[in-house]
Design an enzyme around this catalytic site. Structure first.
Site, PDB file in Angstrom:
ATOM      1  CB  SER A  84      -0.872   0.003   1.251  1.00 59.31           C
ATOM      2  OG  SER A  84      -1.532   1.251   1.396  1.00 59.31           O
ATOM      3  CE1 TYR A 125      -4.325  -2.406   5.325  1.00 60.26           C
ATOM      4  CE2 TYR A 125      -3.432  -0.206   4.946  1.00 60.26           C
ATOM      5  CZ  TYR A 125      -3.983  -1.382   4.463  1.00 60.26           C
ATOM      6  OH  TYR A 125      -4.194  -1.524   3.103  1.00 60.26           O
TER       7      TYR A 125
HETATM    8  P1  NAD Z   1     -11.468  -6.106   0.256  1.00 64.96           P
HETATM    9  O1  NAD Z   1     -12.116  -5.979   1.584  1.00 64.96           O
HETATM   10  O2  NAD Z   1     -12.350  -6.263  -0.913  1.00 64.96           O
HETATM   11  O3  NAD Z   1     -10.462  -7.327   0.278  1.00 64.96           O
HETATM   12  C1  NAD Z   1      -9.793  -7.751   1.423  1.00 64.96           C
HETATM   13  C2  NAD Z   1     -10.113  -9.202   1.630  1.00 64.96           C
HETATM   14  O4  NAD Z   1      -9.323  -9.710   2.697  1.00 64.96           O
HETATM   15  C3  NAD Z   1     -11.543  -9.502   2.043  1.00 64.96           C
HETATM   16  O5  NAD Z   1     -12.371  -9.691   0.943  1.00 64.96           O
HETATM   17  C4  NAD Z   1     -11.406 -10.786   2.851  1.00 64.96           C
HETATM   18  O6  NAD Z   1     -11.776 -11.892   2.068  1.00 64.96           O
HETATM   19  C5  NAD Z   1      -9.929 -10.880   3.126  1.00 64.96           C
HETATM   20  N1  NAD Z   1      -9.659 -11.111   4.537  1.00 64.96           N
HETATM   21  C6  NAD Z   1      -9.634 -10.223   5.550  1.00 64.96           C
HETATM   22  N2  NAD Z   1      -9.334 -10.856   6.696  1.00 64.96           N
HETATM   23  C7  NAD Z   1      -9.162 -12.163   6.391  1.00 64.96           C
HETATM   24  C8  NAD Z   1      -8.823 -13.318   7.144  1.00 64.96           C
HETATM   25  N3  NAD Z   1      -8.566 -13.249   8.450  1.00 64.96           N
HETATM   26  N4  NAD Z   1      -8.754 -14.515   6.486  1.00 64.96           N
HETATM   27  C9  NAD Z   1      -9.000 -14.613   5.171  1.00 64.96           C
HETATM   28  N5  NAD Z   1      -9.313 -13.539   4.412  1.00 64.96           N
HETATM   29  C10 NAD Z   1      -9.381 -12.339   5.020  1.00 64.96           C
HETATM   30  O7  NAD Z   1     -10.515  -4.844   0.085  1.00 64.96           O
HETATM   31  P2  NAD Z   1      -9.351  -4.512  -0.964  1.00 64.96           P
HETATM   32  O8  NAD Z   1      -9.175  -3.050  -0.867  1.00 64.96           O
HETATM   33  O9  NAD Z   1      -9.593  -5.128  -2.257  1.00 64.96           O
HETATM   34  O10 NAD Z   1      -8.090  -5.170  -0.278  1.00 64.96           O
HETATM   35  C11 NAD Z   1      -7.190  -5.983  -0.978  1.00 64.96           C
HETATM   36  C12 NAD Z   1      -5.773  -5.586  -0.641  1.00 64.96           C
HETATM   37  O11 NAD Z   1      -5.514  -4.292  -1.125  1.00 64.96           O
HETATM   38  C13 NAD Z   1      -5.447  -5.568   0.845  1.00 64.96           C
HETATM   39  O12 NAD Z   1      -4.171  -6.104   1.045  1.00 64.96           O
HETATM   40  C14 NAD Z   1      -5.415  -4.080   1.147  1.00 64.96           C
HETATM   41  O13 NAD Z   1      -4.592  -3.796   2.251  1.00 64.96           O
HETATM   42  C15 NAD Z   1      -4.837  -3.561  -0.130  1.00 64.96           C
HETATM   43  N6  NAD Z   1      -4.996  -2.123  -0.361  1.00 64.96           N
HETATM   44  C16 NAD Z   1      -6.217  -1.600  -0.559  1.00 64.96           C
HETATM   45  C17 NAD Z   1      -6.336  -0.241  -0.774  1.00 64.96           C
HETATM   46  C18 NAD Z   1      -7.660   0.406  -1.008  1.00 64.96           C
HETATM   47  O14 NAD Z   1      -7.728   1.637  -1.039  1.00 64.96           O
HETATM   48  N7  NAD Z   1      -8.733  -0.321  -1.175  1.00 64.96           N
HETATM   49  C19 NAD Z   1      -5.196   0.571  -0.792  1.00 64.96           C
HETATM   50  C20 NAD Z   1      -3.959  -0.012  -0.590  1.00 64.96           C
HETATM   51  C21 NAD Z   1      -3.871  -1.370  -0.374  1.00 64.96           C
END
Ligand code: NAD
Ligand code: MG
Length: 297
Positions: free
Chosen positions: A189, A202
């Site tokens: 991130s 985080y």
């Molecule tokens: P999202 O909520 O759609 O996806 C995250 C997923 O993590 C969830 O769908 C869930 O299935 C899974 N998860 C959480 N805890 C879990 C556990 N204990 N066991 C199994 N699965 C678990 O959100 P996203 O934004 O698509 O996140 C995906 C990645 O992108 C993450 O690593 C997040 O940190 C990263 N990210 C997101 C953003 C943003 O702005 N959305 C920015 C930077 C990084």
């Protein structure tokens, strides 16, 4: 909406704030998001870049993981997705898209904050896909807290287990199965580089993911395996309204990016495809920033 290949001003290609606050309890369901995120359901077109590959994506039910899952399937890969049991309905939608793409979809629910579950997850994926070529370690916990005093040991523990320990447990279990040419992709991130005050635990995990990914890449290239991280900026996913941001921040989410809007998960799909495919043959130990103009440094 114009299709993804038509030249246009990217600032106006997708929805911009204000958004409804729409709070959900974590991990949340993408099906309840307004406006609905774009994971490429209607628009992603594959060209056979991953024909016959076998991929496992954690957090593949929603958001960035869902966009990768749809893209991988349309590029010809069989795809196993991991998610939490409460996300079954989101996961089933993704499995439907994988099947429509004509490849095999495998559902592997389970909580990755447990070492044994991570090990079983890799074993199940290898068994059901008859091997493993692409591992996308993407699941994460993000819960905003106003002050350092509010970050409990339980918070710290759960965030580190989900985001960082799971990365190690999954990579460790997967490596013996990965052939030369395989690819591991982690999701870091911009928080690794510009940590927010309300995301102490985080942001710490995301900086750790960058370091771990680079270290692992130098080790695994000796087996012909590439390892890279993607570092997104603000993306419109359910992570945000399910506690990743305070509700008032969801209203203006992405506004301070150079685009004046958040990214949509589909805008990351080509990066996850490139890093997974043989077209990325000289790319390892890199962090791909897709930050909305802020950059990573
Ligand atoms: P999202 O909520 O759609 O996806 C995250 C997923 O993590 C969830 O769908 C869930 O299935 C899974 N998860 C959480 N805890 C879990 C556990 N204990 N066991 C199994 N699965 C678990 O959100 P996203 O934004 O698509 O996140 C995906 C990645 O992108 C993450 O690593 C997040 O940190 C990263 N990210 C997101 C953003 C943003 O702005 N959305 C920015 C930077 C990084
Ligand atoms: Mg989800």
């Amino acid at each position: 909406m114009a299709d993804r290949f038509t030249m246009q001003d990217p600032r106006h290609q997708f929805p911009a704030p204000p958004f409804p606050q729409q709070p959900q309890s974590p991990p949340g369901l993408v099906s309840e998001m307004r406006p609905a995120p774009d994971h490429g359901e209607k628009s992603y077109a594959g060209f056979g870049r991953l024909l016959g590959r076998k991929a496992l994506i954690t957090g593949g039910d929603s958001g960035i993981g869902r966009a990768a899952a749809i893209a991988y399937a349309r590029e010809g890969a069989d795809v196993a997705i991991n998610y939490l049991p409460s996300e079954q309905s989101d996961a089933e939608e993704v499995l439907g898209y994988i099947e429509k793409a004509g490849t095999k979809g495998v559902a592997l629910p389970g909580d990755v904050s447990d070492e044994k579950i991570c090990q079983a997850l890799i074993e199940d994926a290898v068994k059901q896909l008859s091997g493993l070529d692409i591992l996308v370690i993407n699941a994460a916990r993000q819960q905003a807290r106003k002050s350092v005093a509010e970050v409990s040991s339980e918070d710290f523990d759960r965030t580190l287990k989900t985001n960082l320990y799971a990365l190690h447990w999954l990579a460790q279990a997967a490596v013996p199965h990965l052939p030369p040419g395989a690819s591991i992709i982690t999701t870091a991130s911009i928080q690794a580089y510009e940590p927010s005050a309300h995301l102490l635990d985080y942001a710490t995990t995301k900086a750790g993911i960058v370091a771990y990914t680079k270290a692992l890449s130098t080790q695994l290239i000796e087996k012909g395996i590439r390892v890279n991280a993607v570092a997104p900026g603000p993306f419109w996913t359910v992570l945000q309204p399910s506690g990743g941001q305070f509700p008032e921040k969801v209203e203006t989410f992405g506004q301070d990016s150079a685009f004046g809007r958040p990214g949509q998960p589909v805008e990351l799909a080509p990066v996850y495809v490139l890093l997974a495919s043989q077209e990325g043959s000289y790319i390892t130990g890199e962090v791909f920033g897709v930050t909305g103009g802020k950059g990573i440094a």
